[in-house]
Design a protein around this motif. Sequence first.
Motif, mmCIF file in Angstrom:
data_model
loop_
_atom_site.group_PDB
_atom_site.id
_atom_site.type_symbol
_atom_site.label_atom_id
_atom_site.label_comp_id
_atom_site.label_asym_id
_atom_site.label_seq_id
_atom_site.Cartn_x
_atom_site.Cartn_y
_atom_site.Cartn_z
ATOM 1 N N HIS A 191 62.622 57.641 29.903
ATOM 2 C CA HIS A 191 61.178 57.784 29.995
ATOM 3 C C HIS A 191 60.581 57.083 28.783
ATOM 4 N N LYS A 192 59.334 56.682 28.846
ATOM 5 C CA LYS A 192 58.733 55.955 27.729
ATOM 6 C C LYS A 192 58.689 56.789 26.450
ATOM 7 N N LEU A 235 59.881 50.607 23.926
ATOM 8 C CA LEU A 235 59.472 51.482 25.030
ATOM 9 C C LEU A 235 57.961 51.465 25.220
ATOM 10 N N ARG A 236 57.242 51.319 24.120
ATOM 11 C CA ARG A 236 55.782 51.241 24.220
ATOM 12 C C ARG A 236 55.356 49.815 24.518
ATOM 13 N N ASN A 240 51.295 47.953 26.035
ATOM 14 C CA ASN A 240 51.997 48.880 26.947
ATOM 15 C C ASN A 240 52.985 48.187 27.870
ATOM 16 N N ILE A 242 56.601 47.357 28.482
ATOM 17 C CA ILE A 242 57.917 47.791 28.026
ATOM 18 C C ILE A 242 58.870 46.603 27.945
ATOM 19 N N PRO A 263 61.817 46.987 31.497
ATOM 20 C CA PRO A 263 61.065 47.895 32.372
ATOM 21 C C PRO A 263 61.652 47.892 33.771
ATOM 22 N N SER A 274 53.147 57.537 33.393
ATOM 23 C CA SER A 274 54.388 57.410 32.665
ATOM 24 C C SER A 274 55.120 56.146 33.053
ATOM 25 N N GLY A 275 56.140 55.795 32.274
ATOM 26 C CA GLY A 275 56.895 54.585 32.542
ATOM 27 C C GLY A 275 58.368 54.832 32.367
ATOM 28 N N HIS A 276 59.179 53.984 32.932
ATOM 29 C CA HIS A 276 60.619 54.115 32.815
ATOM 30 C C HIS A 276 61.210 52.789 32.376
ATOM 31 N N ALA A 277 62.328 52.877 31.688
ATOM 32 C CA ALA A 277 62.994 51.679 31.188
ATOM 33 C C ALA A 277 64.490 51.819 31.332
#
Length: 378
Positions: A191-192, A235-236, A240, A242, A263, A274-277
Amino acid sequence: MSIHTLDTFKELLLEGLCDSDVLPKALQLVNAHCGADTAQLISVSDATFILDSAVEGTLDRHLFENEQDYLAVNPRTRILASREIGRIVRDHEVADEDTVATNAAYQELLIPAGVGQFAGTVLASNDSTVVALAIARPRADGPFSDDAISRFADLVRVAIPVTDLAGRIVSRQESSLLDMFGSQASVAILHKSGTIIRQSDQFEKLLAAGVIRTDGLGRLDLLSDESNRNLALTLRGKSNAIGGRFSFARLRPECTYICSVSPVPPVGHFGARSGHAVLFIDKLTSVKSLDRNLLRQTYSLTAAECDVCERLYAGQTVAEIATARAVATSTVKTLLKSIMLKMAVNRQAEIVIKSSRFAFDSGMSVPVQTSASDKLYG
């Protein structure tokens, strides 16, 4: 509540758990049929760290974006801690009237709503995550009626198996993504925030060996302030976005690792924020390069397209690739579009993921595949 309404909610919720654009419709239906001002779906880690959160209705956007700051003092922690799936908890069960009247954190149980009357329940829980659904209204409107709670209970009965099914779908997506890197890859989905969502067996070995670790909230810790800052930056990302690469070392010079972050399309993402990597860790001494023959044969790439894949895999940006090839950035972008079409992907990160199947230790002799490669790598 009619069977049609329940069926509609079931369809919207299942689709919404995998596509955040649809979820508001499901939460709007919850509000309409329960007489609620606000409905919220939330996913929280075992350490009560918010992974995803979606809300519909009365909304303070600033509070919503910062609701994790309130979690430690909010009664929601007591509700989720019980993990009794399907049992509906109401406001008077977790606090007395004086608390309801005077405690601002309590009145923001659904933080974005700024409310004081609620009912909520846990829909699903496992070793690491709790998913809950709640409805809320202003305190001045009084508690929800028994009829409203009954209607909410009908939705909850439908939501529990749907949430379980969505969880299994997401779990399969996560496993498939990790499998693309091969059994020997040290790779994890993050998760970010840095929280580890899923990891490969090899990544688990790095944790067991103490090369890396996790903190009390399940977030990745690279054991140095500088490395953790680099991780947070990737991550950020810039604006924004990734992604990025950096190195970190452990005691001896030969124990230097390369950390690559890319990303990925959202996995189990329903909060629209939210974001995922994908995070890949490899020893610097284990230099890998792409096998052009396999890459070319599998996707019918040209020599120029193979070169772009190699440079992208090595972490170069579009501008860097253009400079190295002495061409315009528009030319590189055209090549990338062609590669995406041939690989049937939509993102540069997915090119890297698919290309990683053809990465081998430098100097390793890899036999040239014939048409069988289509079956192995297609």
